[in-house]
Design an enzyme around this catalytic site. Structure first.
Site, PDB file in Angstrom:
ATOM      1  N   GLU A 264       0.838  -1.195   0.000  1.00 58.70           N
ATOM      2  CA  GLU A 264       0.000   0.000   0.000  1.00 58.70           C
ATOM      3  C   GLU A 264       0.874   1.247   0.000  1.00 58.70           C
ATOM      4  O   GLU A 264       1.922   1.264   0.625  1.00 58.70           O
ATOM      5  CB  GLU A 264      -0.913   0.012   1.233  1.00 58.70           C
ATOM      6  CG  GLU A 264      -1.900  -1.132   1.277  1.00 58.70           C
ATOM      7  CD  GLU A 264      -2.813  -1.084   2.508  1.00 58.70           C
ATOM      8  OE1 GLU A 264      -2.711  -0.111   3.288  1.00 58.70           O
ATOM      9  OE2 GLU A 264      -3.621  -2.010   2.684  1.00 58.70           O
ATOM     10  N   HIS A 285      -7.985   1.237   1.951  1.00 58.96           N
ATOM     11  CA  HIS A 285      -7.760   1.092   3.397  1.00 58.96           C
ATOM     12  C   HIS A 285      -8.572   2.138   4.170  1.00 58.96           C
ATOM     13  O   HIS A 285      -8.037   2.888   4.994  1.00 58.96           O
ATOM     14  CB  HIS A 285      -6.273   1.231   3.726  1.00 58.96           C
ATOM     15  CG  HIS A 285      -5.886   0.512   4.988  1.00 58.96           C
ATOM     16  ND1 HIS A 285      -4.708  -0.174   5.126  1.00 58.96           N
ATOM     17  CD2 HIS A 285      -6.527   0.375   6.178  1.00 58.96           C
ATOM     18  CE1 HIS A 285      -4.629  -0.695   6.342  1.00 58.96           C
ATOM     19  NE2 HIS A 285      -5.737  -0.371   7.006  1.00 58.96           N
TER      20      HIS A 285
END
Length: 312
Positions: A264, A285
């Site tokens: 990420e 997220h």
């Protein structure tokens, strides 16, 4: 005493809970490693979310550090052993975003089972795809929870209200624990293999550890019920993303929602894996981040850091 905040946070909580302290709030610091390292040189505390990797050289660059506040509950981005060795206290915002994640899981399950909510463009263009969009109801389906901690229990409570049957796998929770028999109804305690085979919706609620990394791989996905739905709002790295994409392309699963990823943020190269994969929801997220939860998480974290630094 100096507090550095390297990612976004509720500013009202900073003003209310960290007043009187030397506070550096710069949510862009996470993307400027040299500036972050310099800011930590004389910091007594740092507050982070999940993107700041607080380990190795970065920890070494903070010789005065006494406390770490984590705006969330996952701690895989913090070297806990190193913090423990140096006497640095780590404060996650336990419980402050449980409801937000639980709502995300239920919403994703509803969206994926029903399958009709992406039809706006087709309907506006004059199509009328009713037959193609006959989805499934959530009532009567079995929700399988991998891990049965606080967030999973909040999810189970909401699912029970919608008429779902409940089951979970959690080897760390004793069979006699009262959590298996909440007021909303019993939760079946199953092995992972049985949970995979018997769940219509599988939701993951485990931290990323050596034990859980890759725990839902190609073999596990193959054991899932055909047409079932997988939701991961826990931690990236728990699911083999390539195996999941392949199962969705093959029509083996009915859908999936991923809020977390092995790497990420996801860049265009990594995102190519998911291009044109059917019945897939991807979010950045964000499951645990709402307007309300951000206020709670920020206040809880700032309060814990202040209490550690000042004793009150």
């Amino acid at each position: 005493m100096k507090v550095v905040i390297s990612e976004f946070m509720d500013e009202a909580a900073i003003a209310a809970e960290l007043s009187g302290l030397d506070t550096l709030y710069d949510p862009g610091l996470v993307d400027r490693p040299e500036a972050l390292r310099a800011a930590l040189a004389d910091a007594d505390a740092v507050i982070v979310r999940n993107r700041t990797e607080l380990r190795g050289d970065l920890l070494a660059a903070a010789p005065k550090l006494r406390a770490v506040g984590r705006l969330g509950v996952g701690l895989d981005n913090i070297d806990l052993d190193a913090c423990r060795a140096r006497g640095i206290a780590v404060y996650p915002a336990t419980g402050a975003n449980d409801g937000a994640v639980a709502e995300y899981v239920i919403a994703a399950a509803l969206l994926l089972l029903r399958g009709a909510y992406g039809a706006s463009a087709a309907v506006a263009a004059g199509a009328w795809p009713r037959a193609a969009l006959m989805g499934r109801e959530i009532a009567g389906k079995r929700l399988g929870l991998v891990g049965f901690g606080a967030i999973a229990r909040e999810t189970a409570r909401r699912a029970a209200a919608l008429g779902m049957a409940l089951a979970a796998f959690d080897p760390h929770l004793a069979a006699q624990d009262p959590a298996w028999n909440p007021a909303s109804g019993p939760v079946a305690r199953l092995s992972l293999d049985d949970l995979l085979a018997q769940s219509d919706v599988l939701s993951l609620h485990v931290p990323l550890t050596p034990e859980t990394r890759g725990m839902i791989g190609a073999a596990e996905i193959a054991r899932m019920r055909p047409g079932s739905v997988l939701i991961n709002a826990a931690r990236g790295g728990v699911v083999d993303e390539a195996a999941l994409a392949a199962a969705l392309r093959a029509g083996r699963l009915g859908g999936a929602a991923l809020d977390v990823f092995a790497a990420e943020p996801v860049d265009a190269a990594a995102g190519a894996l998911f291009r044109d994969v059917p019945n897939l929801i991807l979010t950045p997220h964000i499951a645990g981040v709402t307007v309300e939860s951000n206020i709670r998480v920020s206040a809880v974290t700032a309060r814990a850091v202040r209490r550690h630094l000042t004793g009150g």
